[in-house]
Design a protein around this motif. Structure first.
Motif, short mmCIF file in Angstrom:
data_model
loop_
_atom_site.label_atom_id
_atom_site.label_comp_id
_atom_site.label_asym_id
_atom_site.label_seq_id
_atom_site.Cartn_x
_atom_site.Cartn_y
_atom_site.Cartn_z
N ILE A 1 0.87 -1.18 0.00
CA ILE A 1 0.00 0.00 0.00
C ILE A 1 0.90 1.23 0.00
CG2 ILE A 1 -1.81 1.26 1.24
CD1 ILE A 1 -2.30 -1.42 2.79
N PHE A 2 0.60 2.20 -0.86
CA PHE A 2 1.41 3.42 -0.84
C PHE A 2 0.64 4.59 -1.44
CE2 PHE A 2 2.48 0.95 -4.62
CZ PHE A 2 2.38 1.87 -5.65
N ASP A 3 1.10 5.79 -1.10
CA ASP A 3 0.53 7.01 -1.65
C ASP A 3 1.16 7.30 -3.00
OD1 ASP A 3 -1.41 8.13 0.08
OD2 ASP A 3 0.16 8.61 1.52
N VAL B 1 -3.85 -7.19 -1.10
CA VAL B 1 -4.08 -6.61 0.23
C VAL B 1 -5.33 -7.26 0.83
CG1 VAL B 1 -4.71 -4.51 1.48
CG2 VAL B 1 -2.94 -4.44 -0.28
N THR B 2 -5.22 -7.78 2.04
CA THR B 2 -6.35 -8.49 2.66
C THR B 2 -7.38 -7.52 3.21
OG1 THR B 2 -5.37 -8.60 4.87
CG2 THR B 2 -4.81 -10.39 3.32
N VAL C 1 -7.67 -2.27 9.21
CA VAL C 1 -6.87 -1.76 10.33
C VAL C 1 -5.68 -0.89 9.92
CG1 VAL C 1 -7.50 -3.76 11.73
CG2 VAL C 1 -5.35 -3.81 10.45
N ASP C 2 -5.32 -0.85 8.65
CA ASP C 2 -4.14 -0.10 8.24
C ASP C 2 -4.35 1.41 8.46
OD1 ASP C 2 -1.47 -0.32 6.54
OD2 ASP C 2 -2.60 1.44 5.84
N PRO C 3 -3.44 2.09 9.16
CA PRO C 3 -3.64 3.52 9.45
C PRO C 3 -3.61 4.41 8.22
CG PRO C 3 -1.49 2.77 10.23
CD PRO C 3 -2.25 1.55 9.84
N LEU C 4 -2.83 4.05 7.20
CA LEU C 4 -2.78 4.85 5.99
C LEU C 4 -4.12 4.80 5.26
CD1 LEU C 4 -1.23 6.63 4.02
CD2 LEU C 4 -0.34 4.54 2.94
N ARG D 1 -6.57 7.95 4.52
CA ARG D 1 -6.69 8.39 3.12
C ARG D 1 -7.94 7.87 2.41
NH1 ARG D 1 -3.88 12.13 0.74
NH2 ARG D 1 -2.78 10.96 -0.86
N ALA D 2 -8.47 6.73 2.84
CA ALA D 2 -9.68 6.16 2.23
C ALA D 2 -10.51 5.49 3.31
CB ALA D 2 -9.31 5.17 1.13
N PRO D 3 -11.04 6.27 4.26
CA PRO D 3 -11.74 5.68 5.41
C PRO D 3 -13.00 4.91 5.05
CG PRO D 3 -11.99 8.08 5.36
CD PRO D 3 -10.95 7.74 4.35
N LEU D 4 -13.62 5.23 3.92
CA LEU D 4 -14.79 4.45 3.51
C LEU D 4 -14.42 2.99 3.28
CD1 LEU D 4 -17.74 4.17 2.61
CD2 LEU D 4 -17.03 4.89 0.33
#
Length: 293
Positions: free
Chosen positions: A62-64, A75-76, A82-85, A89-92
């Motif tokens: 995962i990266f910006d 990506v699971t 749970v990933d903070p990024l 950046r995409a809370p939905l």
């Protein structure tokens, strides 16, 4: 039951996986296996070859990337949750992932696998549709191309992918301070398939009126349905506006449920709740941005 006989492949690179797909037209990709293995055990799916892409760890990153968040197809769901990024950046996406099955399923299932499976009751197709994601697709013979989320989901368990194509990366526009989101799903109990669900992304202008609103619903058609609320643009967000909009959108759905009217009422309720959550969140985010200034 046990699956029908098949040949098992476990490639070590994306290139090898793509070559195997090209050489085996009836093959299926195995990512987390939470959908495919069930269908194979029931003999509803009978691929002659299974290509296990579990070793393709490069697709678990995962990266910006400028204004987008980029997720590998492997990506699971648990990582999405749970990933903070992703949360920043995409809370939905993170909110939607919490509704997927149980933690064991989220630990194994992948975002790319869910999108490719194209289940109209699944959360990740809906969330990527609302967020206007772009899927990066590759083939050993066709090369690379990009597929917009609005073009990816065709019908029941049918995507725009060709048999020799594979999703490698997913680009998701990152949320902005003038945007809020909501995701709601109703089920008999947590972990069950949703009876109805809705996700939305609300954008407001400098004066607080609606600049854009995108919403999608699950389990009430042969694919996740997207709605863009042009009629709400320029108006003040309000409970009445959202209730009216949700009722209009829900009336356009085509539930396969025995009681279609009940399914539409659930759909309208989910939309209203999601839009209300989005309004609350964008107000909070705008307030935080003013404080920063």
């Amino acid at each position: 039951m046990k699956p029908a006989e098949f040949t098992y492949h476990r490639p070590d690179s994306v290139g090898e996986a793509l070559r195997l797909l090209a050489d085996n037209p009836d093959a299926k990709l195995l990512a987390g296996g939470q959908s495919l293995l069930t269908l194979m055990n029931l003999r509803l799916a009978r691929p002659t070859a299974v290509i296990d892409i579990g070793r393709l760890t490069e697709l678990g990153r995962i990266f910006d990337d400028t204004e987008d968040l980029v997720l590998g197809a492997m990506v699971t769901h648990r990582t999405v949750e749970v990933d903070p990024l992703i949360a920043a950046r995409a809370p939905l996406l993170a909110d939607a992932a919490r509704y997927i099955g149980h933690i064991g399923i989220r630990n194994r299932g992948t975002i790319g696998g869910s999108v490719a499976h194209a289940d109209p009751a699944a959360e990740m197709p809906l969330a990527t549709l609302v967020l206007d994601a772009t899927f990066h697709v590759e083939s050993a013979t066709r090369g690379k191309r990009q597929v917009a989320a609005e073009e990816m989901f065709v019908s029941f368990y049918t995507s725009a992918l060709e048999p020799d194509e594979m999703i490698t990366w997913i680009s998701v526009p990152a949320i902005r301070p003038d945007q809020g989101w909501g995701f709601v799903e109703y089920a008999h109990q947590h972990g069950d398939y949703g009876l109805a669900g809705a996700g939305c992304l609300l954008t407001v202008g400098p004066d607080g009126t609606v600049a854009e609103v995108r919403a999608a619903v699950l389990s009430v058609a042969d694919r996740p349905l997207l709605f863009v609320g042009a009629e709400a643009v320029g108006r003040e967000p309000s409970d009445q506006l959202w209730e009216n909009l949700a009722a209009d959108w829900a009336a356009r759905t085509e539930p396969a449920a025995d009681d279609a009217d009940y399914a539409r009422r659930l759909c309208a309720a989910a939309l209203t709740e999601a839009l209300t959550d989005a309004t609350r969140r964008v107000a909070a985010r705008r307030g935080e941005a003013e404080v920063v200034r």
